[in-house]
Design an enzyme around this catalytic site. Sequence first.
Site, PDB file in Angstrom:
ATOM      1  N   GLU A  23      -0.721  51.978  33.533  1.00  0.00           N
ATOM      2  CA  GLU A  23      -2.017  51.985  34.224  1.00  0.00           C
ATOM      3  C   GLU A  23      -2.813  50.703  33.979  1.00  0.00           C
ATOM      4  O   GLU A  23      -2.466  49.903  33.096  1.00  0.00           O
ATOM      5  CB  GLU A  23      -2.849  53.190  33.771  1.00  0.00           C
ATOM      6  CG  GLU A  23      -3.180  53.169  32.290  1.00  0.00           C
ATOM      7  CD  GLU A  23      -4.455  53.934  31.941  1.00  0.00           C
ATOM      8  OE1 GLU A  23      -5.505  53.675  32.548  1.00  0.00           O
ATOM      9  OE2 GLU A  23      -4.387  54.766  31.012  1.00  0.00           O
ATOM     10  N   LYS A  84     -13.401  50.946  38.222  1.00  0.00           N
ATOM     11  CA  LYS A  84     -12.526  52.011  37.708  1.00  0.00           C
ATOM     12  C   LYS A  84     -12.329  53.023  38.836  1.00  0.00           C
ATOM     13  O   LYS A  84     -13.284  53.626  39.317  1.00  0.00           O
ATOM     14  CB  LYS A  84     -13.188  52.653  36.484  1.00  0.00           C
ATOM     15  CG  LYS A  84     -12.472  53.872  35.928  1.00  0.00           C
ATOM     16  CD  LYS A  84     -13.213  54.408  34.710  1.00  0.00           C
ATOM     17  CE  LYS A  84     -12.797  55.822  34.379  1.00  0.00           C
ATOM     18  NZ  LYS A  84     -13.619  56.414  33.312  1.00  0.00           N
ATOM     19  N   VAL A 104      -5.462  57.212  34.882  1.00  0.00           N
ATOM     20  CA  VAL A 104      -4.241  58.033  34.812  1.00  0.00           C
ATOM     21  C   VAL A 104      -4.037  58.731  36.158  1.00  0.00           C
ATOM     22  O   VAL A 104      -2.927  58.747  36.706  1.00  0.00           O
ATOM     23  CB  VAL A 104      -4.328  59.042  33.643  1.00  0.00           C
ATOM     24  CG1 VAL A 104      -3.231  60.093  33.742  1.00  0.00           C
ATOM     25  CG2 VAL A 104      -4.260  58.309  32.306  1.00  0.00           C
ATOM     26  N   ASP A 136     -18.162  67.816  33.079  1.00  0.00           N
ATOM     27  CA  ASP A 136     -17.359  66.587  33.004  1.00  0.00           C
ATOM     28  C   ASP A 136     -15.937  66.899  32.553  1.00  0.00           C
ATOM     29  O   ASP A 136     -15.653  67.057  31.369  1.00  0.00           O
ATOM     30  CB  ASP A 136     -18.024  65.564  32.062  1.00  0.00           C
ATOM     31  CG  ASP A 136     -17.340  64.200  32.149  1.00  0.00           C
ATOM     32  OD1 ASP A 136     -16.258  64.110  32.768  1.00  0.00           O
ATOM     33  OD2 ASP A 136     -17.897  63.231  31.598  1.00  0.00           O
ATOM     34  N   SER A 138     -12.118  65.391  33.311  1.00  0.00           N
ATOM     35  CA  SER A 138     -11.432  64.251  33.928  1.00  0.00           C
ATOM     36  C   SER A 138     -10.550  64.678  35.092  1.00  0.00           C
ATOM     37  O   SER A 138      -9.831  65.687  35.015  1.00  0.00           O
ATOM     38  CB  SER A 138     -10.580  63.530  32.892  1.00  0.00           C
ATOM     39  OG  SER A 138      -9.844  62.496  33.513  1.00  0.00           O
ATOM     40  N   ALA A 139     -10.593  63.869  36.145  1.00  0.00           N
ATOM     41  CA  ALA A 139      -9.715  64.098  37.299  1.00  0.00           C
ATOM     42  C   ALA A 139      -8.244  63.954  36.912  1.00  0.00           C
ATOM     43  O   ALA A 139      -7.361  64.403  37.644  1.00  0.00           O
ATOM     44  CB  ALA A 139     -10.063  63.123  38.423  1.00  0.00           C
ATOM     45  N   ASP A 140      -7.987  63.354  35.750  1.00  0.00           N
ATOM     46  CA  ASP A 140      -6.599  63.239  35.280  1.00  0.00           C
ATOM     47  C   ASP A 140      -5.940  64.618  35.204  1.00  0.00           C
ATOM     48  O   ASP A 140      -4.743  64.761  35.465  1.00  0.00           O
ATOM     49  CB  ASP A 140      -6.533  62.620  33.876  1.00  0.00           C
ATOM     50  CG  ASP A 140      -6.987  61.175  33.836  1.00  0.00           C
ATOM     51  OD1 ASP A 140      -7.223  60.586  34.909  1.00  0.00           O
ATOM     52  OD2 ASP A 140      -7.106  60.647  32.712  1.00  0.00           O
ATOM     53  N   LYS A 157      -7.790  62.090  23.619  1.00  0.00           N
ATOM     54  CA  LYS A 157      -8.705  61.459  22.664  1.00  0.00           C
ATOM     55  C   LYS A 157      -9.612  62.489  22.009  1.00  0.00           C
ATOM     56  O   LYS A 157     -10.108  63.395  22.663  1.00  0.00           O
ATOM     57  CB  LYS A 157      -9.567  60.420  23.376  1.00  0.00           C
ATOM     58  CG  LYS A 157      -8.849  59.102  23.555  1.00  0.00           C
ATOM     59  CD  LYS A 157      -9.694  58.114  24.293  1.00  0.00           C
ATOM     60  CE  LYS A 157      -9.868  58.459  25.748  1.00  0.00           C
ATOM     61  NZ  LYS A 157      -8.676  58.357  26.567  1.00  0.00           N
TER      62      LYS A 157
HETATM   63  N1  PSU Z   1      -7.182  56.328  27.302  1.00  0.00           N
HETATM   64  C1  PSU Z   1      -7.291  55.138  26.665  1.00  0.00           C
HETATM   65  N2  PSU Z   1      -7.929  54.130  27.248  1.00  0.00           N
HETATM   66  C2  PSU Z   1      -8.415  54.267  28.512  1.00  0.00           C
HETATM   67  C3  PSU Z   1      -8.264  55.506  29.206  1.00  0.00           C
HETATM   68  C4  PSU Z   1      -7.642  56.501  28.554  1.00  0.00           C
HETATM   69  O1  PSU Z   1      -6.827  54.997  25.560  1.00  0.00           O
HETATM   70  O2  PSU Z   1      -8.988  53.314  29.024  1.00  0.00           O
HETATM   71  C5  PSU Z   1      -8.711  55.631  30.635  1.00  0.00           C
HETATM   72  C6  PSU Z   1      -7.553  56.162  31.479  1.00  0.00           C
HETATM   73  O3  PSU Z   1      -7.398  55.332  32.596  1.00  0.00           O
HETATM   74  C7  PSU Z   1      -7.993  57.546  31.880  1.00  0.00           C
HETATM   75  C8  PSU Z   1      -9.474  57.347  31.958  1.00  0.00           C
HETATM   76  O4  PSU Z   1      -7.451  57.970  33.091  1.00  0.00           O
HETATM   77  O5  PSU Z   1      -9.758  56.546  30.814  1.00  0.00           O
HETATM   78  C9  PSU Z   1     -10.220  58.665  31.937  1.00  0.00           C
HETATM   79  O6  PSU Z   1     -11.480  58.473  32.433  1.00  0.00           O
HETATM   80  P1  PSU Z   1     -12.378  59.734  32.778  1.00  0.00           P
HETATM   81  O7  PSU Z   1     -12.586  60.408  31.469  1.00  0.00           O
HETATM   82  O8  PSU Z   1     -13.638  59.176  33.360  1.00  0.00           O
HETATM   83  O9  PSU Z   1     -11.605  60.572  33.741  1.00  0.00           O
HETATM   84 MN    MN Z   2     -15.427  62.273  33.637  1.00  0.00          MN
END
Ligand code: PSU
Ligand code: MN
Length: 303
Positions: A23, A84, A104, A136, A138-140, A157
């Site tokens: 990614e 992003k 992701v 909140d 994640s869309a992941d 994380k």
């Molecule tokens: N994990 C990491 N570093 C990152 C991310 C995840 O160690 O930069 C990024 C990935 O691209 C993941 C995104 O898809 O953060 C998730 O963002 P959000 O929580 O806004 O969905």
């Molecule tokens: Mn989010």
Amino acid sequence: MMIRVNPEVQNALDNNQPVVALESTIISHGMPYPQNVKTALAVEAILRERGVIPATIGIIDGVGVVGMTPEEIEEFGKRQGIIKVSRRDLPVIMSKKLWGATTVATTMIFAAKAGIEVFVTGGIGGVHRGAQETFDISADLQELAHTNVSVVCAGAKAILDLPLTLEYLETFGVPVLGYKTEELAAFYTRTSGLKLDYKMDSEKEIAEAIVAKREMGLNGGVLIANPIPEEYAMNKEEMDKAINAAIDEMNKMGVHGKESTPFLLAKIKELTGGKSLDSNIQLVFNNAKVGAEIAKEICLLKR
Ligand code: PSU
Ligand code: MN
């Protein structure tokens, strides 16, 4: 043209040679320059050493590039204002022909379109702490529910609500496989105290599960959680303190939505004197090694 697959990647895919997707949000938003570029190129090298073709994915002038060149990766790491891009952002970024870093979720979308089965990253997005109030999530996680790409990560994380993240994945039918562990890895640390249903002792076993999912016609991803090597793991107490302080600061400053994850990663780096960044880099390297072997095993099974 919405998607451009690098000829080397296409050739590998056409000939059942292993390819691993990578990614670009981790490059543009997850790490500072120049560590971001160095890490991205080093991950590609780890894959190549193992006979696997890397496909770093990003959006350049509105085109989804599957297999960026080293020059493009360098530009991604340096350029200011790269957006992003998650699933909901994709149409506008493409129609306006902008540059975008794939999360992701969007990396999975492009990988699936190109026919890449395995994707290596650091940590996935998940259910954030306080999601009961903020919504909140994640869309992941929705992408893992629907899109046919398997993701190797170091767990979710610890800035997230890990028990809720596992519940969500369960509801949406995403298998979570522990690589040589019975516990969900927690990114900066090896353990979370949360038990997984499946401990897998080899990349071959993982590949077999992925292929079984495909043969059954079950859409969606498989999540492989690979703990950070002991020697690079952070101290749990120190980490918990840094995470809690970073989340407090985030709430005080009113940071929310897509800014949350990049903000927390940068804040935690600051609070740990850069140590969290070192851990982050090492865990990605470690995931690349496992991802490479899984991709190779899948090719063997498809022969
Ligand atoms: N994990 C990491 N570093 C990152 C991310 C995840 O160690 O930069 C990024 C990935 O691209 C993941 C995104 O898809 O953060 C998730 O963002 P959000 O929580 O806004 O969905
Ligand atoms: Mn989010």
